[in-house]
Design a protein around this motif. Structure first.
Motif, PDB file in Angstrom:
ATOM      1  N   ILE A  56      77.883  41.682   2.666  1.00 47.58           N
ATOM      2  CA  ILE A  56      76.592  41.112   3.006  1.00 47.58           C
ATOM      3  C   ILE A  56      75.473  41.995   2.595  1.00 47.58           C
ATOM      4  O   ILE A  56      75.428  43.193   2.917  1.00 47.58           O
ATOM      5  CB  ILE A  56      76.433  40.582   4.476  1.00 47.58           C
ATOM      6  CG1 ILE A  56      77.520  39.939   4.851  1.00 47.58           C
ATOM      7  CG2 ILE A  56      75.065  40.109   4.764  1.00 47.58           C
ATOM      8  CD1 ILE A  56      77.563  39.494   6.561  1.00 47.58           C
ATOM      9  N   ASP A  57      74.750  41.549   1.574  1.00 54.33           N
ATOM     10  CA  ASP A  57      73.726  42.563   1.183  1.00 54.33           C
ATOM     11  C   ASP A  57      72.531  42.555   1.933  1.00 54.33           C
ATOM     12  O   ASP A  57      72.270  41.626   2.991  1.00 54.33           O
ATOM     13  CB  ASP A  57      73.321  41.592  -0.122  1.00 54.33           C
ATOM     14  CG  ASP A  57      71.740  42.286  -0.782  1.00 54.33           C
ATOM     15  OD1 ASP A  57      71.574  43.294  -0.894  1.00 54.33           O
ATOM     16  OD2 ASP A  57      70.821  41.291  -0.505  1.00 54.33           O
ATOM     17  N   GLY A  58      71.904  43.698   2.028  1.00 53.15           N
ATOM     18  CA  GLY A  58      70.779  43.857   2.971  1.00 53.15           C
ATOM     19  C   GLY A  58      69.580  42.973   2.956  1.00 53.15           C
ATOM     20  O   GLY A  58      69.224  42.241   3.927  1.00 53.15           O
ATOM     21  N   ALA A  59      68.965  42.490   1.674  1.00 44.15           N
ATOM     22  CA  ALA A  59      67.966  41.617   1.568  1.00 44.15           C
ATOM     23  C   ALA A  59      68.207  40.457   2.008  1.00 44.15           C
ATOM     24  O   ALA A  59      67.426  39.526   2.598  1.00 44.15           O
ATOM     25  CB  ALA A  59      67.460  41.984   0.367  1.00 44.15           C
ATOM     26  N   LEU A 367      83.639  46.600  -6.405  1.00 41.91           N
ATOM     27  CA  LEU A 367      83.567  46.043  -5.120  1.00 41.91           C
ATOM     28  C   LEU A 367      82.192  45.406  -4.792  1.00 41.91           C
ATOM     29  O   LEU A 367      81.006  45.903  -5.536  1.00 41.91           O
ATOM     30  CB  LEU A 367      83.669  47.263  -4.024  1.00 41.91           C
ATOM     31  CG  LEU A 367      85.205  48.048  -4.166  1.00 41.91           C
ATOM     32  CD1 LEU A 367      84.724  49.483  -3.157  1.00 41.91           C
ATOM     33  CD2 LEU A 367      86.203  47.298  -3.619  1.00 41.91           C
ATOM     34  N   ALA A 368      82.119  44.625  -3.918  1.00 45.28           N
ATOM     35  CA  ALA A 368      80.985  43.683  -3.483  1.00 45.28           C
ATOM     36  C   ALA A 368      79.813  44.654  -3.297  1.00 45.28           C
ATOM     37  O   ALA A 368      78.648  44.516  -3.736  1.00 45.28           O
ATOM     38  CB  ALA A 368      81.150  42.704  -2.504  1.00 45.28           C
ATOM     39  N   LEU A 369      79.966  45.651  -2.632  1.00 49.60           N
ATOM     40  CA  LEU A 369      78.950  46.448  -1.892  1.00 49.60           C
ATOM     41  C   LEU A 369      78.421  47.199  -3.197  1.00 49.60           C
ATOM     42  O   LEU A 369      77.220  47.784  -3.316  1.00 49.60           O
ATOM     43  CB  LEU A 369      79.352  47.443  -0.894  1.00 49.60           C
ATOM     44  CG  LEU A 369      80.345  48.660  -1.035  1.00 49.60           C
ATOM     45  CD1 LEU A 369      80.401  49.223   0.231  1.00 49.60           C
ATOM     46  CD2 LEU A 369      81.658  48.012  -1.447  1.00 49.60           C
ATOM     47  N   THR A 370      79.245  47.587  -4.342  1.00 45.70           N
ATOM     48  CA  THR A 370      78.763  48.406  -5.389  1.00 45.70           C
ATOM     49  C   THR A 370      77.749  47.480  -5.973  1.00 45.70           C
ATOM     50  O   THR A 370      76.723  47.893  -6.442  1.00 45.70           O
ATOM     51  CB  THR A 370      79.945  48.360  -6.384  1.00 45.70           C
ATOM     52  OG1 THR A 370      80.864  49.328  -5.645  1.00 45.70           O
ATOM     53  CG2 THR A 370      79.461  49.482  -7.467  1.00 45.70           C
ATOM     54  N   GLN A 374      73.515  47.849  -6.955  1.00 46.42           N
ATOM     55  CA  GLN A 374      73.063  47.671  -8.126  1.00 46.42           C
ATOM     56  C   GLN A 374      72.138  46.816  -8.229  1.00 46.42           C
ATOM     57  O   GLN A 374      70.978  47.274  -8.642  1.00 46.42           O
ATOM     58  CB  GLN A 374      74.293  47.085  -9.044  1.00 46.42           C
ATOM     59  CG  GLN A 374      75.301  47.902  -9.406  1.00 46.42           C
ATOM     60  CD  GLN A 374      76.339  47.165 -10.255  1.00 46.42           C
ATOM     61  OE1 GLN A 374      76.264  45.872 -10.462  1.00 46.42           O
ATOM     62  NE2 GLN A 374      77.080  48.092 -11.249  1.00 46.42           N
ATOM     63  N   VAL A 375      71.913  45.797  -7.591  1.00 49.30           N
ATOM     64  CA  VAL A 375      70.852  44.712  -7.617  1.00 49.30           C
ATOM     65  C   VAL A 375      69.566  45.286  -7.063  1.00 49.30           C
ATOM     66  O   VAL A 375      68.406  45.149  -7.214  1.00 49.30           O
ATOM     67  CB  VAL A 375      71.267  43.278  -7.284  1.00 49.30           C
ATOM     68  CG1 VAL A 375      72.269  42.944  -7.829  1.00 49.30           C
ATOM     69  CG2 VAL A 375      71.685  43.359  -5.600  1.00 49.30           C
ATOM     70  N   ARG A 376      69.917  46.037  -5.925  1.00 51.30           N
ATOM     71  CA  ARG A 376      68.732  46.585  -5.091  1.00 51.30           C
ATOM     72  C   ARG A 376      68.024  47.633  -5.851  1.00 51.30           C
ATOM     73  O   ARG A 376      66.813  47.373  -5.841  1.00 51.30           O
ATOM     74  CB  ARG A 376      69.457  47.522  -3.790  1.00 51.30           C
ATOM     75  CG  ARG A 376      68.369  47.995  -2.913  1.00 51.30           C
ATOM     76  CD  ARG A 376      68.729  49.139  -2.338  1.00 51.30           C
ATOM     77  NE  ARG A 376      69.135  50.492  -3.137  1.00 51.30           N
ATOM     78  CZ  ARG A 376      68.260  51.028  -3.560  1.00 51.30           C
ATOM     79  NH1 ARG A 376      67.077  51.046  -3.599  1.00 51.30           N
ATOM     80  NH2 ARG A 376      68.900  51.994  -4.407  1.00 51.30           N
ATOM     81  N   SER A 377      68.706  48.556  -6.701  1.00 48.31           N
ATOM     82  CA  SER A 377      68.121  49.458  -7.652  1.00 48.31           C
ATOM     83  C   SER A 377      67.453  48.747  -8.748  1.00 48.31           C
ATOM     84  O   SER A 377      66.239  49.086  -8.957  1.00 48.31           O
ATOM     85  CB  SER A 377      69.083  50.330  -8.158  1.00 48.31           C
ATOM     86  OG  SER A 377      68.674  51.229  -8.956  1.00 48.31           O
ATOM     87  N   VAL A 378      67.957  47.775  -9.390  1.00 45.37           N
ATOM     88  CA  VAL A 378      67.582  46.988 -10.558  1.00 45.37           C
ATOM     89  C   VAL A 378      66.134  46.529 -10.098  1.00 45.37           C
ATOM     90  O   VAL A 378      65.207  46.335 -10.811  1.00 45.37           O
ATOM     91  CB  VAL A 378      68.435  46.205 -11.170  1.00 45.37           C
ATOM     92  CG1 VAL A 378      67.847  45.107 -12.130  1.00 45.37           C
ATOM     93  CG2 VAL A 378      69.523  46.891 -11.924  1.00 45.37           C
ATOM     94  N   VAL A 379      66.151  45.695  -9.105  1.00 44.37           N
ATOM     95  CA  VAL A 379      65.045  44.898  -8.423  1.00 44.37           C
ATOM     96  C   VAL A 379      63.968  45.961  -8.128  1.00 44.37           C
ATOM     97  O   VAL A 379      62.863  45.437  -8.513  1.00 44.37           O
ATOM     98  CB  VAL A 379      65.399  44.001  -7.535  1.00 44.37           C
ATOM     99  CG1 VAL A 379      64.083  43.383  -6.734  1.00 44.37           C
ATOM    100  CG2 VAL A 379      66.297  42.992  -7.989  1.00 44.37           C
ATOM    101  N   VAL A 392      69.948  56.413  -4.034  1.00 41.90           N
ATOM    102  CA  VAL A 392      71.244  56.086  -3.796  1.00 41.90           C
ATOM    103  C   VAL A 392      71.503  55.913  -2.364  1.00 41.90           C
ATOM    104  O   VAL A 392      71.401  56.346  -1.493  1.00 41.90           O
ATOM    105  CB  VAL A 392      72.215  57.038  -4.132  1.00 41.90           C
ATOM    106  CG1 VAL A 392      73.786  56.342  -3.905  1.00 41.90           C
ATOM    107  CG2 VAL A 392      72.125  57.341  -5.669  1.00 41.90           C
ATOM    108  N   GLU A 393      71.789  54.385  -1.988  1.00 43.59           N
ATOM    109  CA  GLU A 393      71.937  53.972  -0.627  1.00 43.59           C
ATOM    110  C   GLU A 393      73.543  53.494  -0.408  1.00 43.59           C
ATOM    111  O   GLU A 393      73.540  52.487   0.231  1.00 43.59           O
ATOM    112  CB  GLU A 393      70.944  52.920  -0.318  1.00 43.59           C
ATOM    113  CG  GLU A 393      69.525  53.308  -0.454  1.00 43.59           C
ATOM    114  CD  GLU A 393      68.460  52.410  -0.083  1.00 43.59           C
ATOM    115  OE1 GLU A 393      68.844  51.432   0.341  1.00 43.59           O
ATOM    116  OE2 GLU A 393      67.248  52.707  -0.102  1.00 43.59           O
ATOM    117  N   LEU A 394      74.417  54.285  -1.155  1.00 43.34           N
ATOM    118  CA  LEU A 394      75.777  53.668  -0.938  1.00 43.34           C
ATOM    119  C   LEU A 394      76.531  54.749  -0.814  1.00 43.34           C
ATOM    120  O   LEU A 394      76.610  55.686  -1.674  1.00 43.34           O
ATOM    121  CB  LEU A 394      75.984  52.544  -2.195  1.00 43.34           C
ATOM    122  CG  LEU A 394      77.394  52.287  -2.155  1.00 43.34           C
ATOM    123  CD1 LEU A 394      77.753  51.293  -1.072  1.00 43.34           C
ATOM    124  CD2 LEU A 394      77.423  51.614  -3.631  1.00 43.34           C
TER     125      LEU A 394
END
Length: 434
Positions: A56-59, A367-370, A374-379, A392-394
């Motif tokens: 489950i993604d944070g946002a 992995l899904a959390l990877t 990625q999308v958190r950083s890109v956005v 880095v939050e992972l």
């Protein structure tokens, strides 16, 4: 202002849309399938080895919780449950920002083909889309390709190309490229599984359960490598317990005699003979006639619709070079891979990013959390928050063993990141039949 177009409404595509909304940037998600997470639906019978909190993604969680949704807190869902309990509600929360049955067939720069430099960065992206109503062109301020690799499985041929006769066998339905939904059709029949990764181990473990019920069921597991090496994974050393347990279930199936191993077997031909499938190796070996061949040799990215986008890709893995150095399967396990962000995923085309499984190219360690990281950083980068993009939050779980290819030939010597060299395993029968 033009939207940020996201290609693919899978877990990473939907997460990217949630992050964009949270930052006040309008997303538009284009999904080729008839509904969100269409690829996950196709393997809905398979249980994930990541637990719910890592799926489950944070946002996305924050968006859903504002609508009264409660996140599952424990357990290992199947793909179908991942969709029904998380991805479909997330898609509903995103509303008409998702367009399904919209296949992206090309991405470029408005008025500029691949060769043109002048004024290129000032032009919006053009995303060409096929729908039931015909083809249309959408302008975008940025593009995030989260289309995955599900539609482009690797073939059985040891040279990376389809084996002779493989395409013809696939048209009969007796050769497939997906983890089968095991049922009575496998009972009392001979199934050949080609592949070395977690998908192959899942198929082997599932088939073994059928073989325990019906001893006339036959299973042959084809490995290209000359030795078993780390085929069975990290076991108790794996920080994802279900992934470790999966490898051990496959190992017990081999030890108990339910599964016959064919090692050092590089597939050259697949022939249909008298209603059966015959698989032959480059060295002349031939397997017994099979009723079904399951090819689970991994996936590869499809870059054909990106021919007018300036990409920088590693020549071996077809991943961005900075990602490739971190995910090379000859060296790394999932845990030895550093988190990848916007700087690692950038291409010479500003504003264009490939995220998710496709960003790993041919490497199988995603992995899904990877992808969520990625999308958190890109956005964050697209929103102009460079500090958040660089952060880095992972922390990734480790397999505890090297994820390398092992000894491809028995005569080869080599090492990895975790052990001096892959270790040969001697398999003894398991008297308990586990």
């Amino acid at each position: 202002m033009d939207p940020v177009v996201i290609i693919g409404a899978g877990p990473q595509g939907l997460a990217a849309a949630a992050h964009l909304m949270e930052r006040g940037v309008e997303p538009l998600v284009l999904e080729a399938g008839p509904g969100p997470a269409a690829a996950v639906q196709e393997w809905g019978h398979v249980r994930l080895f990541s637990p719910w909190p890592e799926l489950i993604d944070g946002a996305s969680r924050r968006l859903l919780e504002r609508a009264g949704w409660s996140a599952p807190e424990q357990g290992y869902p199947t793909g179908a449950r991942w969709v029904s309990e998380y991805l479909e509600p997330l898609a509903a929360a995103l509303g008409d920002r998702i367009r399904c049955s919209a296949r992206v067939v090309g991405v470029g720069r408005k008025g500029r083909d691949l060769s043109v430099d002048s004024g290129r960065e000032a032009q919006p992206f053009t995303v060409h889309v096929e729908t039931h109503h015909g083809e249309e062109r959408i302008e975008a301020r940025a593009v995030i390709d989260a289309s995955g690799t599900w539609s482009t499985p690797n073939p059985a041929g040891a040279d990376g190309l389809p084996a002779a006769g493989e395409r013809a066998a696939a048209t009969t339905g007796m050769l497939t490229y997906r983890i089968p939904d095991m049922d009575s059709r496998c009972s009392g029949r001979h199934t050949v599984v080609i592949g070395n990764g977690h998908s192959a181990a899942t198929a082997i473990a599932n088939l073994a359960r059928i073989a325990r019920r019906d001893p006339t069921t036959r299973i042959t597991w084809v490995l290209r490598r000359g030795q078993v090496g780390d085929t069975f994974g990290g076991g108790q050393a794996d920080e994802l317990p279900e992934r470790g347990a999966l490898g051990q279930r496959a190992k017990r199936a081999v030890e108990s005699g339910l599964v016959q191993l064919a090692t050092g077997f590089r597939t050259e031909r697949i022939d249909m003979v008298g209603g059966s499938v015959i698989v032959s190796a480059e060295d002349g070996r031939q397997l017994d006639p099979a009723d079904h061949v399951v090819v689970l040799t991994g996936f590869r990215p499809d870059h054909t619709f990106l021919s007018e986008v300036r990409l920088e890709l590693d020549v071996r893995l077809q991943a961005p070079p900075r990602v490739a150095t971190e995910v090379d399967p000859n060296i790394h396990s999932c845990g030895s891979v550093a988190a990848t962000g916007a700087a690692d995923l950038a291409h010479p085309e500003p504003g264009f990013y490939i995220v998710g499984a496709k960003s790993y190219g041919r490497a199988p360690t995603f992995l899904a959390l990877t992808g969520f990281e990625q999308v958190r950083s890109v956005v964050a980068q697209l929103a102009g928050d460079e500090e958040a993009a660089q952060r880095v939050e992972l922390e990734l779980p480790d397999t505890g063993v090297c994820g390398g290819a092992g000894l491809f030939d028995e005569a080869e010597q080599g090492g990895g990141c975790c052990t001096p060299a892959p270790q040969q395993i001697t398999l003894e029968p398991d008297p308990a039949g586990r």
